[in-house]
Design a protein around this motif. Structure first.
Motif, PDB file in Angstrom:
ATOM      1  N   LEU A  62       1.096  -0.979   0.101  1.00  0.00           N
ATOM      2  CA  LEU A  62       0.008  -0.012   0.028  1.00  0.00           C
ATOM      3  C   LEU A  62       0.797   1.167  -0.034  1.00  0.00           C
ATOM      4  CD1 LEU A  62      -2.756   1.571   0.064  1.00  0.00           C
ATOM      5  CD2 LEU A  62      -2.835   0.988   2.497  1.00  0.00           C
ATOM      6  N   HIS A  63       0.586   1.944  -0.992  1.00  0.00           N
ATOM      7  CA  HIS A  63       1.600   3.252  -1.299  1.00  0.00           C
ATOM      8  C   HIS A  63       0.718   4.497  -0.666  1.00  0.00           C
ATOM      9  CE1 HIS A  63       4.300   1.665  -4.376  1.00  0.00           C
ATOM     10  NE2 HIS A  63       3.596   0.797  -4.270  1.00  0.00           N
ATOM     11  N   LEU A  64       1.353   4.931   0.436  1.00  0.00           N
ATOM     12  CA  LEU A  64       0.582   6.065   1.236  1.00  0.00           C
ATOM     13  C   LEU A  64       1.314   7.528   0.967  1.00  0.00           C
ATOM     14  CD1 LEU A  64       0.073   4.727   4.700  1.00  0.00           C
ATOM     15  CD2 LEU A  64      -1.615   4.997   3.052  1.00  0.00           C
ATOM     16  N   GLY A  65       0.607   8.560   0.578  1.00  0.00           N
ATOM     17  CA  GLY A  65       1.065   9.757   0.576  1.00  0.00           C
ATOM     18  C   GLY A  65       1.258  10.316   2.213  1.00  0.00           C
ATOM     19  N   VAL A  66       2.069  10.774   2.703  1.00  0.00           N
ATOM     20  CA  VAL A  66       2.358  11.254   4.086  1.00  0.00           C
ATOM     21  C   VAL A  66       2.911  12.472   4.035  1.00  0.00           C
ATOM     22  CG1 VAL A  66       3.419  10.624   6.450  1.00  0.00           C
ATOM     23  CG2 VAL A  66       2.572   8.629   4.415  1.00  0.00           C
ATOM     24  N   SER A  67       2.357  12.968   4.834  1.00  0.00           N
ATOM     25  CA  SER A  67       2.665  14.800   5.287  1.00  0.00           C
ATOM     26  C   SER A  67       3.717  14.911   6.181  1.00  0.00           C
ATOM     27  CB  SER A  67       1.559  15.795   5.264  1.00  0.00           C
ATOM     28  OG  SER A  67       0.829  15.065   6.689  1.00  0.00           O
ATOM     29  N   GLY A  68       4.695  15.565   6.066  1.00  0.00           N
ATOM     30  CA  GLY A  68       5.950  15.910   7.051  1.00  0.00           C
ATOM     31  C   GLY A  68       6.358  14.742   8.007  1.00  0.00           C
ATOM     32  N   PRO A  69       6.431  14.911   9.311  1.00  0.00           N
ATOM     33  CA  PRO A  69       7.212  14.083  10.150  1.00  0.00           C
ATOM     34  C   PRO A  69       6.225  12.898  10.577  1.00  0.00           C
ATOM     35  CG  PRO A  69       6.540  15.986  11.335  1.00  0.00           C
ATOM     36  CD  PRO A  69       6.296  16.284   9.955  1.00  0.00           C
ATOM     37  N   ALA A  70       4.882  13.014   9.959  1.00  0.00           N
ATOM     38  CA  ALA A  70       4.113  11.831  10.139  1.00  0.00           C
ATOM     39  C   ALA A  70       4.369  10.616   9.963  1.00  0.00           C
ATOM     40  CB  ALA A  70       2.802  12.006   9.684  1.00  0.00           C
ATOM     41  N   ALA A  71       5.322  10.414   8.801  1.00  0.00           N
ATOM     42  CA  ALA A  71       6.275   9.395   8.286  1.00  0.00           C
ATOM     43  C   ALA A  71       6.568   8.558   9.543  1.00  0.00           C
ATOM     44  CB  ALA A  71       7.194   9.435   7.331  1.00  0.00           C
ATOM     45  N   LEU A  72       7.400   9.143  10.455  1.00  0.00           N
ATOM     46  CA  LEU A  72       7.981   8.394  11.621  1.00  0.00           C
ATOM     47  C   LEU A  72       6.906   7.896  12.383  1.00  0.00           C
ATOM     48  CD1 LEU A  72      10.570  10.994  12.905  1.00  0.00           C
ATOM     49  CD2 LEU A  72      11.199   8.787  11.732  1.00  0.00           C
ATOM     50  N   PHE A  73       5.794   8.362  12.824  1.00  0.00           N
ATOM     51  CA  PHE A  73       4.784   7.776  13.394  1.00  0.00           C
ATOM     52  C   PHE A  73       4.025   6.728  12.568  1.00  0.00           C
ATOM     53  CE2 PHE A  73       0.154   7.622  13.613  1.00  0.00           C
ATOM     54  CZ  PHE A  73      -0.155   7.283  15.148  1.00  0.00           C
ATOM     55  N   ILE A  74       3.786   6.769  11.245  1.00  0.00           N
ATOM     56  CA  ILE A  74       3.490   5.872  10.650  1.00  0.00           C
ATOM     57  C   ILE A  74       4.386   4.420  10.438  1.00  0.00           C
ATOM     58  CG2 ILE A  74       2.753   4.946   8.248  1.00  0.00           C
ATOM     59  CD1 ILE A  74       1.396   7.833   7.816  1.00  0.00           C
ATOM     60  N   GLN A  75       5.745   4.619  10.464  1.00  0.00           N
ATOM     61  CA  GLN A  75       6.648   3.570  10.476  1.00  0.00           C
ATOM     62  C   GLN A  75       6.565   2.868  11.725  1.00  0.00           C
ATOM     63  OE1 GLN A  75      10.266   5.616   9.616  1.00  0.00           O
ATOM     64  NE2 GLN A  75      10.223   4.712   7.295  1.00  0.00           N
ATOM     65  N   HIS A  76       6.509   3.592  13.106  1.00  0.00           N
ATOM     66  CA  HIS A  76       6.144   3.185  14.223  1.00  0.00           C
ATOM     67  C   HIS A  76       4.989   2.385  14.424  1.00  0.00           C
ATOM     68  CE1 HIS A  76       7.006   2.599  18.671  1.00  0.00           C
ATOM     69  NE2 HIS A  76       5.656   3.085  18.912  1.00  0.00           N
ATOM     70  N   GLU A  77       3.941   2.702  13.693  1.00  0.00           N
ATOM     71  CA  GLU A  77       2.623   1.909  13.958  1.00  0.00           C
ATOM     72  C   GLU A  77       2.279   1.064  12.786  1.00  0.00           C
ATOM     73  OE1 GLU A  77       0.007   2.797  16.333  1.00  0.00           O
ATOM     74  OE2 GLU A  77       1.785   3.924  17.434  1.00  0.00           O
ATOM     75  N   GLU A  78       3.200   0.854  11.843  1.00  0.00           N
ATOM     76  CA  GLU A  78       3.016  -0.124  10.811  1.00  0.00           C
ATOM     77  C   GLU A  78       2.340  -1.490  11.137  1.00  0.00           C
ATOM     78  OE1 GLU A  78       5.017  -1.841   6.684  1.00  0.00           O
ATOM     79  OE2 GLU A  78       6.113  -0.331   7.972  1.00  0.00           O
ATOM     80  N   PRO A  79       2.813  -2.006  12.099  1.00  0.00           N
ATOM     81  CA  PRO A  79       2.252  -3.293  12.321  1.00  0.00           C
ATOM     82  C   PRO A  79       0.633  -3.240  12.736  1.00  0.00           C
ATOM     83  CG  PRO A  79       4.221  -3.306  13.559  1.00  0.00           C
ATOM     84  CD  PRO A  79       4.155  -1.787  12.899  1.00  0.00           C
ATOM     85  N   GLN A  80       0.222  -2.120  13.463  1.00  0.00           N
ATOM     86  CA  GLN A  80      -1.090  -1.873  13.666  1.00  0.00           C
ATOM     87  C   GLN A  80      -1.837  -1.485  12.559  1.00  0.00           C
ATOM     88  OE1 GLN A  80       1.569  -0.787  15.634  1.00  0.00           O
ATOM     89  NE2 GLN A  80       1.392  -1.814  17.521  1.00  0.00           N
ATOM     90  N   ILE A  81      -1.157  -0.713  11.926  1.00  0.00           N
ATOM     91  CA  ILE A  81      -2.152  -0.352  10.700  1.00  0.00           C
ATOM     92  C   ILE A  81      -2.254  -1.436   9.649  1.00  0.00           C
ATOM     93  CG2 ILE A  81      -1.871   1.177   8.421  1.00  0.00           C
ATOM     94  CD1 ILE A  81       0.040   3.216  10.488  1.00  0.00           C
TER      95      ILE A  81
END
Length: 163
Positions: A62-81
């Motif tokens: 799944l390709h996601l368009g992510v804004s700013g520093p949210a990428a760090l949050f998403i990487q951390h939360e990837e298993p839950q997502i």
């Protein structure tokens, strides 16, 4: 009299052929994105593409368009997502996320308060009725009249309806 219906109900049927064999899955993902990941994540990330391995119906990226520093949050939360996504689909549809820098996700139209429609003038109502009178199907005539009323009610009065 029923009002307008959300197009999301018909998204799979409409977009299926245009988006290819995996289009309905992506269309459903787009329509339900906020509900799947929650408003916090949906405000900073939007699905761009769901890419399945050739000849497979699972383990997509799944390709996601992510804004700013949210990428760090998403990487951390990837298993839950991934767990939420696959729970939504009911099988291991998505194996990993690929993040792309993108402008901030904009609030969707449904998040804004709906404008208050104005009352139609007697002339506008009469013109709309005469324009739809020739339609034979009662259901179609009423649907067209309802659409016309909704459009005219959101426009500024001009003295006569636009054609």
């Amino acid at each position: 009299m029923p009002g307008p219906r959300p197009i999301g109900r018909h998204l799979n049927a409409i977009a299926g052929k245009a988006l290819g064999p995996h289009g309905p899955a992506f269309a459903t993902l787009l329509a339900e994105w906020d509900a799947i990941v929650g408003p916090r994540l949906a405000s900073v990330a939007l699905p761009l593409k769901l890419q399945f391995p050739k000849g497979r119906q699972e383990d997509a990226v799944l390709h996601l368009g992510v804004s700013g520093p949210a990428a760090l949050f998403i990487q951390h939360e990837e298993p839950q997502i991934l767990q939420r996504l696959n729970g939504f689909f009911g099988f291991r549809a998505v194996a990993r996320l690929k993040l792309t820098q993108a402008p901030p996700a904009t609030k969707r139209r449904r998040d804004r308060p709906a404008p208050t429609p104005r009352r139609l003038s007697a002339g506008e109502s009469a013109a709309l009725e005469s324009q739809t009178a020739a339609v034979e199907s009662g259901d179609l005539r009423e649907a067209l009249a309802s659409l016309g009323r909704a459009i005219l009610a959101t426009e500024k009065p001009t003295g006569s309806p636009k054609r």
